[in-house]
Write an enzyme that holds these catalytic residues in place. Structure first.
Site, PDB file in Angstrom:
ATOM      1  N   CYS A   2       2.833  65.536 -11.052  1.00 13.28           N
ATOM      2  CA  CYS A   2       3.999  65.800 -10.210  1.00 13.28           C
ATOM      3  C   CYS A   2       4.017  64.920  -8.958  1.00 13.28           C
ATOM      4  O   CYS A   2       2.983  64.414  -8.541  1.00 13.28           O
ATOM      5  CB  CYS A   2       3.990  67.245  -9.766  1.00 13.28           C
ATOM      6  N   ARG A  27       4.031  58.063 -11.714  1.00 14.57           N
ATOM      7  CA  ARG A  27       3.056  59.131 -11.913  1.00 14.57           C
ATOM      8  C   ARG A  27       3.285  59.891 -13.227  1.00 14.57           C
ATOM      9  O   ARG A  27       2.399  60.621 -13.665  1.00 14.57           O
ATOM     10  CB  ARG A  27       3.125  60.139 -10.754  1.00 14.57           C
ATOM     11  N   TRP A  76       5.698  67.408 -13.868  1.00 12.80           N
ATOM     12  CA  TRP A  76       5.027  67.130 -15.140  1.00 12.80           C
ATOM     13  C   TRP A  76       4.495  68.474 -15.610  1.00 12.80           C
ATOM     14  O   TRP A  76       3.572  69.039 -15.018  1.00 12.80           O
ATOM     15  CB  TRP A  76       3.904  66.118 -14.926  1.00 12.80           C
ATOM     16  N   ASN A 101       2.605  70.512  -6.136  1.00 17.09           N
ATOM     17  CA  ASN A 101       1.780  69.724  -7.067  1.00 17.09           C
ATOM     18  C   ASN A 101       0.514  70.514  -7.319  1.00 17.09           C
ATOM     19  O   ASN A 101      -0.055  71.038  -6.369  1.00 17.09           O
ATOM     20  CB  ASN A 101       1.308  68.422  -6.415  1.00 17.09           C
ATOM     21  N   GLY A 102       0.038  70.526  -8.561  1.00 16.28           N
ATOM     22  CA  GLY A 102      -1.252  71.169  -8.814  1.00 16.28           C
ATOM     23  C   GLY A 102      -1.109  72.390  -9.694  1.00 16.28           C
ATOM     24  O   GLY A 102      -0.078  72.608 -10.348  1.00 16.28           O
ATOM     25  N   GLU A 485     -19.304  45.699 -21.068  1.00 14.10           N
ATOM     26  CA  GLU A 485     -18.170  45.533 -20.162  1.00 14.10           C
ATOM     27  C   GLU A 485     -18.477  44.444 -19.115  1.00 14.10           C
ATOM     28  O   GLU A 485     -17.621  43.622 -18.783  1.00 14.10           O
ATOM     29  CB  GLU A 485     -17.836  46.882 -19.499  1.00 14.10           C
ATOM     30  N   LYS A 489     -16.335  40.995 -18.624  1.00 11.67           N
ATOM     31  CA  LYS A 489     -15.758  40.587 -17.330  1.00 11.67           C
ATOM     32  C   LYS A 489     -16.187  39.173 -16.980  1.00 11.67           C
ATOM     33  O   LYS A 489     -15.386  38.348 -16.574  1.00 11.67           O
ATOM     34  CB  LYS A 489     -16.222  41.501 -16.198  1.00 11.67           C
ATOM     35  N   GLU A 492     -14.512  36.512 -19.331  1.00 12.86           N
ATOM     36  CA  GLU A 492     -13.057  36.314 -19.264  1.00 12.86           C
ATOM     37  C   GLU A 492     -12.592  35.682 -17.966  1.00 12.86           C
ATOM     38  O   GLU A 492     -11.589  34.987 -17.958  1.00 12.86           O
ATOM     39  CB  GLU A 492     -12.300  37.617 -19.556  1.00 12.86           C
ATOM     40  N   HIS A 508     -35.334  41.557 -31.701  1.00 13.56           N
ATOM     41  CA  HIS A 508     -34.818  41.376 -33.058  1.00 13.56           C
ATOM     42  C   HIS A 508     -33.926  40.142 -33.159  1.00 13.56           C
ATOM     43  O   HIS A 508     -33.121  40.040 -34.087  1.00 13.56           O
ATOM     44  CB  HIS A 508     -34.067  42.633 -33.512  1.00 13.56           C
ATOM     45  N   LYS A 607      -1.940  40.151 -19.510  1.00 12.54           N
ATOM     46  CA  LYS A 607      -2.304  41.495 -19.039  1.00 12.54           C
ATOM     47  C   LYS A 607      -2.038  42.531 -20.113  1.00 12.54           C
ATOM     48  O   LYS A 607      -2.827  43.432 -20.324  1.00 12.54           O
ATOM     49  CB  LYS A 607      -1.514  41.823 -17.766  1.00 12.54           C
TER      50      LYS A 607
HETATM   51  C1  F6R Z   1     -10.375  43.008 -20.151  1.00 12.63           C
HETATM   52  C2  F6R Z   1      -9.081  43.567 -20.456  1.00 12.63           C
HETATM   53  C3  F6R Z   1      -8.699  43.725 -21.875  1.00 12.63           C
HETATM   54  C4  F6R Z   1      -7.943  45.034 -22.078  1.00 12.63           C
HETATM   55  C5  F6R Z   1      -7.413  45.122 -23.515  1.00 12.63           C
HETATM   56  C6  F6R Z   1      -6.737  46.445 -23.784  1.00 12.63           C
HETATM   57  O1  F6R Z   1     -10.587  42.945 -18.770  1.00 12.63           O
HETATM   58  O2  F6R Z   1      -8.326  43.878 -19.584  1.00 12.63           O
HETATM   59  O3  F6R Z   1      -9.801  43.662 -22.706  1.00 12.63           O
HETATM   60  O4  F6R Z   1      -8.807  46.091 -21.801  1.00 12.63           O
HETATM   61  O5  F6R Z   1      -6.498  44.089 -23.739  1.00 12.63           O
HETATM   62  O6  F6R Z   1      -5.682  46.650 -22.915  1.00 12.63           O
HETATM   63  P1  F6R Z   1      -5.110  48.098 -22.649  1.00 12.63           P
HETATM   64  O7  F6R Z   1      -6.187  48.880 -21.973  1.00 12.63           O
HETATM   65  O8  F6R Z   1      -3.910  47.862 -21.794  1.00 12.63           O
HETATM   66  O9  F6R Z   1      -4.768  48.678 -23.978  1.00 12.63           O
END
Ligand code: F6R
Length: 612
Positions: A2, A27, A76, A101-102, A485, A489, A492, A508, A607
């Protein structure tokens, strides 16, 4: 989740309220409403619509809605279906109107008491009891709206942010905060505002008071008074730079850097309304969620990239906390498999954008295959994934602009931990254990904040990566996905080749790669696997490998010639994966700066991957 906006001014505030609601659309909500007082003699005018804020705007303009005092809300649904009647604001008599909210956990018993005292209920919401409690307090002699609200909220259990108006006191607005964030906007020249997010008020002010837990405040056109525990308190006014918005870098060099540093707040916002003092607020998952969770015997998680790594961490939590089997699959693989769905399987799609083509296709594939239900854990309320899933829980990370996902990951982890607790409750997780987990989670923002203070040290360390083309990331158990992860990072955004291995797998195969040109980055929390991890570190050192260890300060590991140790604040074990992610994000960021890459737009990446 909300959203609240409130305003008191010497001009018509209806457009300010509606604009505020539009800004809160991110939100997620299913209905919207607004209440205004213009001429108190004529009463409170309330408009509500199911669906988008645009419909409310249309209805308000049709009715020429106006008033110098008003409150507005996007709902929501958690208690009661998505209907016009259940949309906020809610009232009592023709006197009180409020938005909330809540979740009020003791609303059932309060409802019975109030009904017995003659108060009539027009909705299925938990909120309506608050409106009646406030009116009851006024009828029982409370001398002001502030006093009535203070006495009413003393009877509530749960989490709430409230904004209340009283037709008989049209010169004031009273707000209260308990477990849900609320900010007051200090307006210019005889007007003041309130909202659940400063973003909603960016059009009218850049001066904000962030209310603290237990604060109750009274706003008039010319004054803001805050009370806590019966005492008048002073709260600082913070000025957000005129440019401050999610779309600018707010003084940071890159969006990625800004988003890394936003994590304490993003986690706080994600916890807000989802946990109370010592337990998870299950209703935050939605009206029907409890019934769905009752049927769950195992979990299938599907995602891509960073979100997939969040799923891999969750598998450990679902096994250890919920005692439930969990399978985690990459969406692009899952969607083409001839899957076998065991009875009682909850399908969970994890995604920042909610538009990732493979994750969406996996959801559609799963939807046809007898899962108990499909749940989306997602950062974008309006996304296809959220719309097409049976129910959803939103990460409240705010817009993530940097291509490399950071705050979305740690908030996904936060929600997946909450999911493990909710399912654990049905599978033997004791109340005292849930209370401990929730207490631990509530420490997260502060622990992440302390970890971010390592930024300078990590920046110096990253210089050692300037001439490196390869790297190895190691972690054991639940820290293996964290290592994965970290490697993702680094590769990429800095284009340094990075591979992650479970530390136990070193001998191994990958040990053959280790020499002085191959940095080995290790995450070393203080857990049962520590001694085994120490042996793995020796295996690397013995071969001349250079170690960079992010270690829990409690394990007492010290730097030496072949091993650089960076100590993280000690933390409850369950939080390790979230906390240890942060220095790896910083390391990638600084390594990329040295490499001179385009950090927010790494080559070849987008993105939101909306194509297969
Ligand atoms: C890495 C990254 C990508 C996303 C992937 C899934 O930093 O951003 O590996 O995690 O493309 O994207 P979403 O989470 O938007 O489904």
């Amino acid at each position: 989740m909300c959203g609240i906006v409130g305003a008191i001014a010497q001009r018509n505030v209806s457009d300010i309220l509606l604009e505020g609601l539009k800004r809160l659309e991110y939100r997620g909500y299913d209905s919207a409403g607004m209440a205004l007082i213009d001429d108190p003699e004529k009463g409170i005018s309330t408009i509500k619509t199911v669906g988008k804020v645009a419909k409310l705007v249309e209805a308000a303009h049709k009715r020429d809605a106006s008033g110098k005092l008003g409150i507005a809300h996007t709902r929501w649904a958690t208690h009661g279906r998505i209907t016009r009647a259940n949309a906020h604001p809610h009232g009592s008599g023709d006197r009180i109107s409020l938005v909330h909210n809540g979740i009020i956990e003791n609303h059932e018993s309060l409802r019975q008491e109030l009904a017995a005292a003659g108060y009539r209920f027009a909705t299925q919401t938990d909120t309506e009891v608050i409106a009646h409690l406030i009116r009851q307090a006024l009828e029982n002699g409370a001398s002001s709206l502030l006093e009535a609200v203070t006495s009413a909220i003393a009877k509530l259990r749960g989490a709430f942010g409230l904004c209340v108006i009283d037709r008989q006191q049209p010169d004031r607005l009273v707000v209260a905060r308990c477990g849900m964030s609320l900010v007051i906007g200090d307006g210019i020249g005889g007007e003041n505002f309130v909202a659940s997010d400063p973003l909603a008020l960016g059009q009218v002010t850049d001066r904000f008071i962030y209310l603290e837990e237990g604060d109750v405040a009274q706003l008039t056109c010319d004054s803001i008074e805050v009370w806590n525990g019966g005492r008048r308190v002073k709260r600082e006014i913070a000025t957000l730079s005129g440019k401050a918005s999610e779309m600018d870098k707010g003084g940071y060099q890159h969006f990625m850097q800004k988003e890394i540093f936003e994590q304490p707040q993003a986690i706080r916002d994600t916890l807000s309304g989802r946990v109370s003092g010592d337990h998870v607020l299950e209703e935050a998952f939605g009206v029907e969620a409890g019934k769905i969770f009752d049927k769950v015997e195992q979990v299938q998680i599907v995602a891509c990239g960073t979100s997939f790594h969040a799923g891999l961490v969750a598998k450990y939590w679902l096994e250890s906390i919920a005692r439930m089997p969990c399978q985690v699959d990459i969406a692009s693989d899952y969607r083409y498999r001839d899957i076998i769905v065991q009875p009682g399987t909850l399908f969970v799609a994890v995604s920042q954008s909610g538009e990732t083509a493979d994750t969406l296709a996996a959801l559609r594939y799963a939807a046809d295959r007898k899962h108990v239900a499909t749940l989306a854990i997602c950062n974008v309320a309006t996304s296809s994934l959220v719309r097409e899933s049976d129910f959803c829980l939103l990460t409240m990370a705010g817009q993530e602009i940097g291509v490399a996902s950071t705050k979305a990951f740690t908030t996904q982890l936060t929600l997946l931990l909450i999911l493990a607790i909710v399912l654990g409750r049905r599978n033997g997780l004791a109340g005292k254990d849930e209370a401990r987990l929730v207490r631990d989670m509530n420490r997260l923002p502060e622990l992440v904040d302390r970890t971010l203070k390592l930024d300078g040290e990590i920046r110096k360390l990253s210089k050692q990566f300037s001439d490196k083309n390869h790297s190895l990331f190691l972690g054991r158990g639940i820290q293996y996905p964290v290592a994965k992860e970290g490697a993702l990072k680094l590769k990429e955004i800095s284009y340094i080749h990075a591979e992650a291995y479970p530390a136990g797998e070193l001998k191994h195969g990958p040990l053959a790669l280790v020499d002085s040109d191959m940095p080995v980055i290790v995450v070393a929390p203080n857990n049962d696997l520590l001694d085994k991890l120490r042996s793995n570190l020796s295996e690397v050192s013995a071969r001349g490998g250079k170690l960079y260890v992010f270690a829990d300060e409690g394990i007492g590991l010290e730097s030496d010639r072949g091993c650089k140790v960076i100590n993280l604040p000690g933390c409850p074990e369950v939080l390790d994966p979230i906390l240890f992610t942060v220095p790896l994000q910083l390391l990638s960021y600084h390594a990329a700066i040295i490499k001179g890459t385009d950090i927010d737009h790494p080559r070849n990446l987008a993105k939101s991957v909306t194509v297969e």
